[in-house]
Design an enzyme around this catalytic site. Structure first.
Site, PDB file in Angstrom:
ATOM      1  N   LYS A 134     -29.509 -20.306 -50.769  1.00 59.27           N
ATOM      2  CA  LYS A 134     -30.660 -19.755 -50.512  1.00 59.27           C
ATOM      3  C   LYS A 134     -31.917 -20.176 -51.085  1.00 59.27           C
ATOM      4  CE  LYS A 134     -32.025 -15.497 -51.958  1.00 59.27           C
ATOM      5  NZ  LYS A 134     -33.815 -15.648 -52.150  1.00 59.27           N
TER       6      LYS A 134
ATOM      7  N   ARG B 206     -28.390 -14.096 -60.153  1.00 61.75           N
ATOM      8  CA  ARG B 206     -28.257 -14.063 -61.795  1.00 61.75           C
ATOM      9  C   ARG B 206     -26.851 -13.939 -62.379  1.00 61.75           C
ATOM     10  NH1 ARG B 206     -33.436 -10.473 -62.421  1.00 61.75           N
ATOM     11  NH2 ARG B 206     -32.986 -10.406 -60.145  1.00 61.75           N
TER      12      ARG B 206
ATOM     13  N   THR C 256     -34.634  -4.533 -52.003  1.00 54.55           N
ATOM     14  CA  THR C 256     -33.498  -4.017 -52.718  1.00 54.55           C
ATOM     15  C   THR C 256     -34.147  -3.663 -54.192  1.00 54.55           C
ATOM     16  OG1 THR C 256     -32.886  -6.151 -53.257  1.00 54.55           O
ATOM     17  CG2 THR C 256     -31.722  -5.019 -51.648  1.00 54.55           C
TER      18      THR C 256
ATOM     19  N   ASP D  13     -35.455 -18.161 -47.037  1.00 57.21           N
ATOM     20  CA  ASP D  13     -35.839 -16.579 -47.491  1.00 57.21           C
ATOM     21  C   ASP D  13     -37.256 -16.931 -47.698  1.00 57.21           C
ATOM     22  OD1 ASP D  13     -35.759 -13.901 -47.998  1.00 57.21           O
ATOM     23  OD2 ASP D  13     -35.208 -14.205 -49.938  1.00 57.21           O
TER      24      ASP D  13
ATOM     25  N   ASP E 251     -46.967 -11.823 -40.859  1.00 54.54           N
ATOM     26  CA  ASP E 251     -48.321 -12.263 -40.328  1.00 54.54           C
ATOM     27  C   ASP E 251     -48.469 -11.935 -39.011  1.00 54.54           C
ATOM     28  OD1 ASP E 251     -50.819 -13.701 -40.433  1.00 54.54           O
ATOM     29  OD2 ASP E 251     -49.910 -15.083 -42.044  1.00 54.54           O
TER      30      ASP E 251
ATOM     31  N   LYS F 287     -39.292 -14.498 -45.625  1.00 57.54           N
ATOM     32  CA  LYS F 287     -39.907 -13.160 -45.540  1.00 57.54           C
ATOM     33  C   LYS F 287     -41.108 -13.388 -44.882  1.00 57.54           C
ATOM     34  CE  LYS F 287     -37.402 -10.841 -49.196  1.00 57.54           C
ATOM     35  NZ  LYS F 287     -36.969 -12.235 -50.035  1.00 57.54           N
ATOM     36  N   LEU F 288     -41.347 -14.024 -43.586  1.00 58.45           N
ATOM     37  CA  LEU F 288     -42.537 -14.098 -42.838  1.00 58.45           C
ATOM     38  C   LEU F 288     -43.176 -12.809 -42.730  1.00 58.45           C
ATOM     39  CD1 LEU F 288     -41.152 -17.134 -40.678  1.00 58.45           C
ATOM     40  CD2 LEU F 288     -42.788 -17.143 -42.786  1.00 58.45           C
TER      41      LEU F 288
END
Length: 241
Positions: free
Chosen positions: A37, A219, A128, A64, A69, A66-67
């Site tokens: 990612k 992580r 999340t 990733d 607009d 996250k468009l």
């Protein structure tokens, strides 16, 4: 040792690291993890070169961004992403029906122009990291799961290929929307792992049983003394769920 090869296509490494570190880490865990990612930090710093670097290692790239607009701008950006040959691309469901349709159109046209398979366009519902209080504060009505399902219905109706949601929402999405949408769940934490900034995290087994198609892990692998062993442990949990 359990054969976890079938779980590989259900795992994505969140490569939210300096590029060289992310590439080194992906090489370590590639036997267990099929997707890399590439998020905002990497893409802002390196642009398409970050995508190409992971593709050279054999990774399917999950872009990733996250468009979110106006429809024309998102269509153009999605077309550029499709032209890069990425496998997955995220947009925000809250951008609305016209924007979501534009994203799908752009991604497909951009990929076709370069001879690539079109990426799946995934709509992000409720992040999340957001708690119930956060959801209320930004103006969404209802609890996070209620707001997420409302956005999911909108996005699926607009023709997206899949959805990004917390593991806690995946089961309801499957029940309400059926087997077709590709469900991606970040916020994955093995039992006993620190949740960090994730408010709605769950275990790999929980996510798979809830109906998730792809689990994003960051992580718990980044911070492991032995990343490959950590990835294998997660893959085994996915395989046996």
């Amino acid at each position: 040792m359990t054969d976890t090869s079938q779980a590989r296509d259900k795992l994505a490494l969140a490569a939210d690291l300096p590029l060289e570190d992310g590439l080194r880490l992906y090489q370590q865990v590639a036997p267990q993890v099929g997707y890399a990612k590439v998020g905002l930090s990497l893409f802002v710093e390196h642009g398409p070169a970050a995508v190409a670097a992971f593709q050279k290692l054999g990774a399917r790239v999950f872009l990733d961004l996250k468009l979110h607009d106006i429809p024309n701008t998102v269509e153009l950006a999605a077309a550029r992403a499709g032209a890069l040959g990425v496998s997955l691309l995220t947009v925000h469901a809250a951008g609305g029906e016209a924007m979501l349709k534009a994203a799908v159109k752009g991604a497909r046209e951009g990929a076709r122009a370069k001879g690539h398979e079109a990426p799946r366009v995934l709509a992000v519902t409720v992040l999340t990291s957001m708690s119930a209080e956060d959801v209320t504060a930004v103006g969404f009505s209802g609890a996070p799961d209620v707001a997420a399902l409302r956005l999911a219905r909108l996005a699926v109706g607009a023709g997206v290929d899949g959805l990004v949601c917390s593991p806690r929402e995946a089961e309801a999405f499957r029940r309400e929307l059926g087997p077709t949408p590709f469900l991606c769940t970040p916020g994955i934490r093995p039992a006993g792992a620190a949740k960090g900034d994730q408010s709605r995290a769950e275990t790999p087994a929980f996510a798979v049983r809830a109906g998730a198609d792809l689990l994003v892990v960051g992580r718990p692998i980044h911070t492991a003394a032995d990343p490959l062993s950590a990835a294998r442990s997660i893959a085994e949990e996915v395989f046996t769920a």
